[in-house]
Design an enzyme around this catalytic site. Structure first.
Site, PDB file in Angstrom:
ATOM      1  CB  ILE A  33      43.811  -5.213 -57.941  1.00 16.66           C
ATOM      2  CG1 ILE A  33      44.207  -4.952 -59.201  1.00 16.66           C
ATOM      3  CG2 ILE A  33      44.636  -4.909 -56.807  1.00 16.66           C
ATOM      4  CD1 ILE A  33      45.232  -3.609 -59.373  1.00 16.66           C
ATOM      5  CG  ASP A  34      37.979  -6.635 -57.127  1.00 14.65           C
ATOM      6  OD1 ASP A  34      38.201  -7.772 -57.161  1.00 14.65           O
ATOM      7  OD2 ASP A  34      37.549  -6.003 -56.611  1.00 14.65           O
ATOM      8  CE  LYS A  35      36.037  -5.561 -67.196  1.00 13.18           C
ATOM      9  NZ  LYS A  35      34.802  -6.186 -68.076  1.00 13.18           N
ATOM     10  CB  THR A  92      40.711  -2.346 -58.388  1.00 13.47           C
ATOM     11  OG1 THR A  92      39.546  -2.321 -57.510  1.00 13.47           O
ATOM     12  CG2 THR A  92      41.707  -1.760 -57.330  1.00 13.47           C
ATOM     13  NE  ARG A  97      34.240  -3.459 -55.412  1.00  8.76           N
ATOM     14  CZ  ARG A  97      33.828  -4.527 -56.393  1.00  8.76           C
ATOM     15  NH1 ARG A  97      34.586  -5.226 -56.572  1.00  8.76           N
ATOM     16  NH2 ARG A  97      32.586  -4.359 -56.755  1.00  8.76           N
TER      17      ARG A  97
END
Length: 303
Positions: free
Chosen positions: A137-139, A141, A238
């Site tokens: 998962i993104d930084k 998130t 997103r």
């Protein structure tokens, strides 16, 4: 030293080379495909296409490169471990923590923390920079991630993610009032044609992407949503929410130019994850409480 697997094709089934390679190695099909594309799978001494259909009597040799020595250093970074056994971990990643090292960012990541906690007990399928990492998962998130401790567990769990049988539930707050109580966004995602560091809904060089959403609460100018991922493309939630005109609050890439800076990134939390355990074959499901940045913003929106 390179591991070598040799097999004489004796099956009457019409199997493609990528399927047969996955079958004899125990790897996922995507991992088998990468070996073929890297020239590590020979049919009768010759590199073949993944679409080749092996014939009876073909000699198939699979060469598996040895995992390189890990150059990423272990770091004593606190981990929020929700579950752990000999096969896997489920960790709750905080907002701001990068999942794995990359060029110019080789420390302070979740992988550095995992190396300190697990030592060499992490799968090596995704290479030396991503030991144990099945999905990311993104930084900015937050939320739950599964970590594989060995290659068997990695392959077993990765297959569930690939086949969309892994249950992944997110919560988010998005701009605007979504009128429908629930819905599905089915729109392919690929690299943005101009902004190459971004993803976009596009028909060119894209993969199918499906996100299901449900309204939890309508707020003052925002909507609180629960989302279920059917696929797992880069930045999928997103991109999809921006595509339908309701970008994620705090998103400084796909949201409006005037960003909600106090959120320090998108208001998006991986709240629930469910999967079949690789050894017990029992269904396991884990939940994570909404973090403070999320609940604080939620209360502000209600006011």
């Amino acid at each position: 030293m390179m591991q070598r697997i040799e097999s004489v094709f004796e099956c009457n089934e019409s199997l493609r080379l990528d399927v047969y390679t996955a079958k004899i190695t125990g790897f996922t099909r995507s991992h088998a495909t990468k070996l073929i594309e890297d020239g590590m799978v020979l049919v009768n001494g010759v590199v073949a296409s993944k679409k080749y259909n092996p014939k009876i009597g073909d000699v198939i040799v699979v060469q598996i490169p040895e995992l390189q020595g890990l150059e990423v250093e272990a770091e004593d970074i606190p981990l929020d471990i929700v579950y752990e056994d000999e096969q896997l971990l489920v960790v709750n990643k905080p907002k701001g923590l990068v999942v794995h090292p990359a060029a110019g960012n080789d420390s302070g990541t979740l992988v550095n923390a995992l190396l300190h906690h697990c030592g060499n007990s992490l799968s090596g399928i995704n290479g030396v920079m991503r030991p144990g990492i099945l999905h990311r998962i993104d930084k900015n998130t937050s939320g739950l991630l599964i970590i594989a401790k060995n290659d068997f567990a990695h392959n077993f769990l990765a297959e569930q993610i690939k086949e969309h049988s892994c249950n992944r539930i997110y919560e988010t707050i998005v701009y605007g009032n979504i009128k429908a109580d629930s819905g599905t966004i089915d729109a392919p995602i690929g690299r943005h044609p101009v902004k190459r560091k971004q993803m976009a809904v596009t028909e060119q060089n894209s993969k199918n992407a499906v996100t299901h959403y449900e309204v939890l609460e309508r707020l003052n100018g925002f909507t609180h949503l629960r989302l279920r991922l059917e696929t797992g493309r880069t930045h999928q939630i997103r991109v999809h929410m921006s595509y339908i005109g309701h970008p994620v609050a705090g998103d400084n890439v796909y949201g409006p130019k005037k960003v909600i800076t106090k959120l320090f990134g998108q208001c998006l939390h991986a709240k629930q994850i469910g999967f079949i355990h690789p050894v017990s074959h029992e269904y396991m499901e884990f939940n994570s409480e909404l973090p403070s940045y999320f609940t604080t913003f939620l209360e502000e929106c209600r006011r």
